[in-house]
Design a protein around this motif. Structure first.
Motif, short mmCIF file in Angstrom:
data_model
loop_
_atom_site.label_atom_id
_atom_site.label_comp_id
_atom_site.label_asym_id
_atom_site.label_seq_id
_atom_site.Cartn_x
_atom_site.Cartn_y
_atom_site.Cartn_z
N HIS A 49 79.45 27.63 54.87
CA HIS A 49 80.30 26.44 54.96
C HIS A 49 79.74 25.24 54.22
N GLY A 50 78.58 25.37 53.64
CA GLY A 50 78.02 24.30 52.82
C GLY A 50 77.53 23.09 53.61
N VAL A 51 77.18 23.27 54.88
CA VAL A 51 76.68 22.15 55.66
C VAL A 51 75.22 21.90 55.29
N ALA A 98 73.06 26.10 61.91
CA ALA A 98 72.52 27.29 61.23
C ALA A 98 73.60 28.35 61.05
N LEU A 99 74.44 28.53 62.04
CA LEU A 99 75.54 29.50 61.94
C LEU A 99 76.50 29.10 60.81
N LEU A 100 76.86 27.84 60.76
CA LEU A 100 77.77 27.37 59.70
C LEU A 100 77.14 27.57 58.32
N ARG A 101 75.84 27.30 58.20
CA ARG A 101 75.15 27.51 56.92
C ARG A 101 75.16 28.99 56.54
N LYS A 102 74.89 29.84 57.52
CA LYS A 102 74.87 31.30 57.29
C LYS A 102 76.25 31.80 56.85
N GLN A 103 77.30 31.19 57.38
CA GLN A 103 78.67 31.58 57.04
C GLN A 103 79.13 30.98 55.72
#
Length: 182
Positions: free
Chosen positions: A127-129, A120-125
């Motif tokens: 990163h397109g995960v 969720a953090l990567l998505r919020k940042q």
């Protein structure tokens, strides 16, 4: 299957036998048949840990202790959460390295298991995960190998037709989900 046939399968050896022991359909392990050497080596780029381990012995017998060590290395580096990694992923990585003739060369592990919090953090940042990433299910790894072009890793992995393969500038994504490429 009779009890006798079951034990004959166990004694047959190779990755297909490992699949039976893992409880997965032997057809799912078919692409790896005869391609596994039973050893894996990794360097986790986030935790700076190395591991070289024999996870599969003679006859396709899996070593539970070695698998726990691999699962720990593949843990979410952000939360420290450990999850059981799909054993087919280890077999795919083993078969890929073996097919390349690089059994002694370690993979550089960019990402293994990814906790929901970290995903969720990567998505919020931005990163397109993927929201439902196979990393969340312990079925994916982002890897590279020192001195081996990513295109070579990708092409060789594609030959197994055993899951998803994604190309990124610094790594390739491998998973044991449906066959697809991006």
């Amino acid at each position: 299957m009779t009890r006798r046939q079951f034990f004959q399968n166990i004694l047959a050896g190779g990755c297909a036998t490992a699949a039976i022991l893992l409880g997965c359909d032997p057809a799912q392990a078919a692409p790896f048949r005869g391609a596994c050497c039973g050893r894996l080596s990794f360097y986790n780029l986030h935790t700076r840990e190395s591991l070289s381990v024999r996870y599969m012995g003679a006859g396709g017998r899996l070593d539970p202790r070695a698998l726990r060590r691999l699962d720990h290395l593949f843990r979410c580096h952000y939360t420290g959460e450990v999850r059981r990694i799909d054993r087919r992923l280890y077999m795919l990585l083993d078969a890929l390295r073996s097919r390349l003739g690089l059994e002694e060369k370690p993979y550089l592990l960019v990402s293994g298991y990814r906790s929901p919090v970290y995903n969720a953090l990567l998505r919020k940042q931005g990163h397109g995960v993927a929201k439902k990433s196979y990393h969340l299910r312990g079925m994916a790894a982002d890897i590279r190998m020192e001195g081996v072009p990513l295109a070579v890793l990708r092409k060789t992995a594609a030959g197994f037709r055993a899951g998803g393969i994604g190309s990124y500038p610094d790594f390739i994504h491998l998973d044991v989900g449906p066959v697809r490429y991006w």
